[in-house]
Design a protein around this motif. Structure first.
Motif, PDB file in Angstrom:
ATOM      1  N   ASN A  13      -7.350  15.576  -6.144  1.00  0.00           N
ATOM      2  CA  ASN A  13      -6.747  16.866  -6.475  1.00  0.00           C
ATOM      3  C   ASN A  13      -7.482  17.470  -7.662  1.00  0.00           C
ATOM      4  N   ASN A  14      -6.922  18.507  -8.223  1.00  0.00           N
ATOM      5  CA  ASN A  14      -7.568  19.211  -9.332  1.00  0.00           C
ATOM      6  C   ASN A  14      -7.729  18.329 -10.563  1.00  0.00           C
ATOM      7  N   ASP A  15      -6.856  17.355 -10.730  1.00  0.00           N
ATOM      8  CA  ASP A  15      -6.855  16.509 -11.918  1.00  0.00           C
ATOM      9  C   ASP A  15      -7.222  15.072 -11.537  1.00  0.00           C
ATOM     10  N   SER A  16      -8.376  14.899 -10.901  1.00  0.00           N
ATOM     11  CA  SER A  16      -8.786  13.583 -10.421  1.00  0.00           C
ATOM     12  C   SER A  16      -9.028  12.585 -11.542  1.00  0.00           C
ATOM     13  N   ASP A  17      -9.246  13.069 -12.779  1.00  0.00           N
ATOM     14  CA  ASP A  17      -9.440  12.153 -13.906  1.00  0.00           C
ATOM     15  C   ASP A  17      -8.164  11.377 -14.221  1.00  0.00           C
ATOM     16  N   ASN A  18      -7.006  11.992 -13.996  1.00  0.00           N
ATOM     17  CA  ASN A  18      -5.725  11.348 -14.259  1.00  0.00           C
ATOM     18  C   ASN A  18      -5.041  10.916 -12.967  1.00  0.00           C
ATOM     19  N   SER A  19      -5.808  10.643 -11.948  1.00  0.00           N
ATOM     20  CA  SER A  19      -5.268  10.293 -10.644  1.00  0.00           C
ATOM     21  C   SER A  19      -4.608   8.914 -10.669  1.00  0.00           C
ATOM     22  N   PRO A  20      -3.469   8.781  -9.994  1.00  0.00           N
ATOM     23  CA  PRO A  20      -2.811   7.474  -9.921  1.00  0.00           C
ATOM     24  C   PRO A  20      -3.376   6.593  -8.807  1.00  0.00           C
ATOM     25  N   PHE A  21      -4.376   7.095  -8.086  1.00  0.00           N
ATOM     26  CA  PHE A  21      -4.833   6.403  -6.883  1.00  0.00           C
ATOM     27  C   PHE A  21      -5.940   5.393  -7.157  1.00  0.00           C
ATOM     28  N   ASP A  22      -5.876   4.294  -6.425  1.00  0.00           N
ATOM     29  CA  ASP A  22      -6.909   3.264  -6.500  1.00  0.00           C
ATOM     30  C   ASP A  22      -8.043   3.570  -5.513  1.00  0.00           C
ATOM     31  N   LEU A  23      -7.727   4.316  -4.472  1.00  0.00           N
ATOM     32  CA  LEU A  23      -8.709   4.737  -3.476  1.00  0.00           C
ATOM     33  C   LEU A  23      -8.418   6.189  -3.138  1.00  0.00           C
ATOM     34  N   MET A  24      -9.452   7.040  -3.244  1.00  0.00           N
ATOM     35  CA  MET A  24      -9.287   8.444  -2.882  1.00  0.00           C
ATOM     36  C   MET A  24     -10.193   8.761  -1.698  1.00  0.00           C
ATOM     37  N   ILE A  25      -9.636   9.461  -0.730  1.00  0.00           N
ATOM     38  CA  ILE A  25     -10.369   9.843   0.471  1.00  0.00           C
ATOM     39  C   ILE A  25     -10.466  11.362   0.485  1.00  0.00           C
ATOM     40  N   GLU A  26     -11.696  11.854   0.490  1.00  0.00           N
ATOM     41  CA  GLU A  26     -11.903  13.302   0.461  1.00  0.00           C
ATOM     42  C   GLU A  26     -12.147  13.808   1.885  1.00  0.00           C
ATOM     43  N   LEU A  27     -11.361  14.805   2.267  1.00  0.00           N
ATOM     44  CA  LEU A  27     -11.472  15.432   3.580  1.00  0.00           C
ATOM     45  C   LEU A  27     -11.508  16.942   3.414  1.00  0.00           C
ATOM     46  N   LYS A  28     -12.089  17.620   4.403  1.00  0.00           N
ATOM     47  CA  LYS A  28     -12.086  19.087   4.384  1.00  0.00           C
ATOM     48  C   LYS A  28     -10.674  19.593   4.621  1.00  0.00           C
ATOM     49  N   LYS A  29     -10.354  20.707   3.962  1.00  0.00           N
ATOM     50  CA  LYS A  29      -9.042  21.333   4.166  1.00  0.00           C
ATOM     51  C   LYS A  29      -9.119  22.228   5.378  1.00  0.00           C
ATOM     52  N   VAL A  82       0.857  -1.193   0.000  1.00  0.00           N
ATOM     53  CA  VAL A  82       0.000   0.000   0.000  1.00  0.00           C
ATOM     54  C   VAL A  82       0.890   1.238   0.000  1.00  0.00           C
ATOM     55  N   LEU A  83       0.535   2.215  -0.817  1.00  0.00           N
ATOM     56  CA  LEU A  83       1.180   3.524  -0.794  1.00  0.00           C
ATOM     57  C   LEU A  83       0.143   4.523  -0.313  1.00  0.00           C
ATOM     58  N   ILE A  84       0.496   5.310   0.692  1.00  0.00           N
ATOM     59  CA  ILE A  84      -0.389   6.359   1.204  1.00  0.00           C
ATOM     60  C   ILE A  84       0.240   7.699   0.855  1.00  0.00           C
ATOM     61  N   ASP A  85      -0.463   8.481   0.069  1.00  0.00           N
ATOM     62  CA  ASP A  85       0.012   9.790  -0.362  1.00  0.00           C
ATOM     63  C   ASP A  85      -0.569  10.845   0.568  1.00  0.00           C
ATOM     64  N   MET A  86       0.298  11.552   1.290  1.00  0.00           N
ATOM     65  CA  MET A  86      -0.129  12.620   2.200  1.00  0.00           C
ATOM     66  C   MET A  86       0.282  13.974   1.629  1.00  0.00           C
ATOM     67  N   ASN A  87      -0.082  14.205   0.392  1.00  0.00           N
ATOM     68  CA  ASN A  87       0.324  15.392  -0.351  1.00  0.00           C
ATOM     69  C   ASN A  87      -0.891  16.295  -0.559  1.00  0.00           C
ATOM     70  N   LYS A 129      -2.697   2.137  -4.187  1.00  0.00           N
ATOM     71  CA  LYS A 129      -2.365   3.519  -3.858  1.00  0.00           C
ATOM     72  C   LYS A 129      -3.581   4.244  -3.296  1.00  0.00           C
ATOM     73  N   VAL A 130      -3.358   4.942  -2.179  1.00  0.00           N
ATOM     74  CA  VAL A 130      -4.401   5.715  -1.520  1.00  0.00           C
ATOM     75  C   VAL A 130      -3.957   7.170  -1.507  1.00  0.00           C
ATOM     76  N   GLY A 131      -4.875   8.071  -1.857  1.00  0.00           N
ATOM     77  CA  GLY A 131      -4.517   9.483  -1.860  1.00  0.00           C
ATOM     78  C   GLY A 131      -5.717  10.381  -1.728  1.00  0.00           C
ATOM     79  N   LEU A 132      -5.436  11.668  -1.743  1.00  0.00           N
ATOM     80  CA  LEU A 132      -6.470  12.698  -1.663  1.00  0.00           C
ATOM     81  C   LEU A 132      -6.810  13.159  -3.074  1.00  0.00           C
TER      82      LEU A 132
END
Length: 182
Positions: A146-162, A117-122, A141-144
């Protein structure tokens, strides 16, 4: 040094897209009990996140899961708290080229490592970290988002408030990874 920064980032993005198109990665994840190695990509300029990362590392050690963290610190000198820690490696500006692409052995080794598992904290979309996450050979790959979610490298995206709180993000990631059972 910030002269033509946007132009250099555009060229860096173009290079990344070409390399990502050539990269072959097979997404594989069955359940959390099979995870033995986790990689974390982290913006090390967010010093307040470090205690949450250390607690997550300890929690994973208790579950016999190895955690390796690669941080990017956008300054010349690393803070003392980041030095002499076996599970943390930081790259700095001297470790990236003019297009913000990492050129250090540590970054290349991290990209080539077969993490379960890769966790992206970017959360701020730092290009250098996005480059590493995109080209990583991690199985899942797990990540947040971003602006270009169509080309995201992530298999799981978690959306959180900034602003994203590291402790909350890591706990949610762990919760979702434990829920997945294929």
């Amino acid at each position: 040094m910030e002269l033509f920064r946007n132009s250099r980032l555009k060229i860096g993005n173009r290079i990344l897209r070409k390399r990502a198109a050539k990269s072959r990665r097979k997404m594989l994840y069955s359940n959390f009990s099979s995870v033995k190695k986790i990689g974390i990509v982290w913006d090390a300029s967010k010093k307040d996140d470090f205690p949450a990362l250390a607690r997550f590392h300890q929690k994973m050690l208790d579950k016999n899961v190895e955690v390796i963290i690669l941080g990017y610190y956008n300054d010349k000198e690393l803070p003392d708290q980041y030095t002499a820690i076996r599970f943390l490696t930081c790259i700095r500006n001297s470790d990236i080229n003019i297009f913000h692409i990492p050129k250090s052995e540590e970054a290349e080794s991290f990209i080539d490592k077969k993490f379960d598992v890769l966790i992206d904290m970017n959360s701020d979309n730092v290009f250098t970290l996005s480059y590493i996450s995109t080209l990583s050979k991690a199985s899942f790959k797990v990540g947040l988002p971003n602006n270009d979610s169509d080309n995201s490298p992530f298999d799981l995206m978690i959306e959180l408030k900034k602003p994203v709180k590291a402790e909350e993000y890591l706990n949610l990631t762990l919760k979702y990874l434990e829920m997945i059972n294929s």
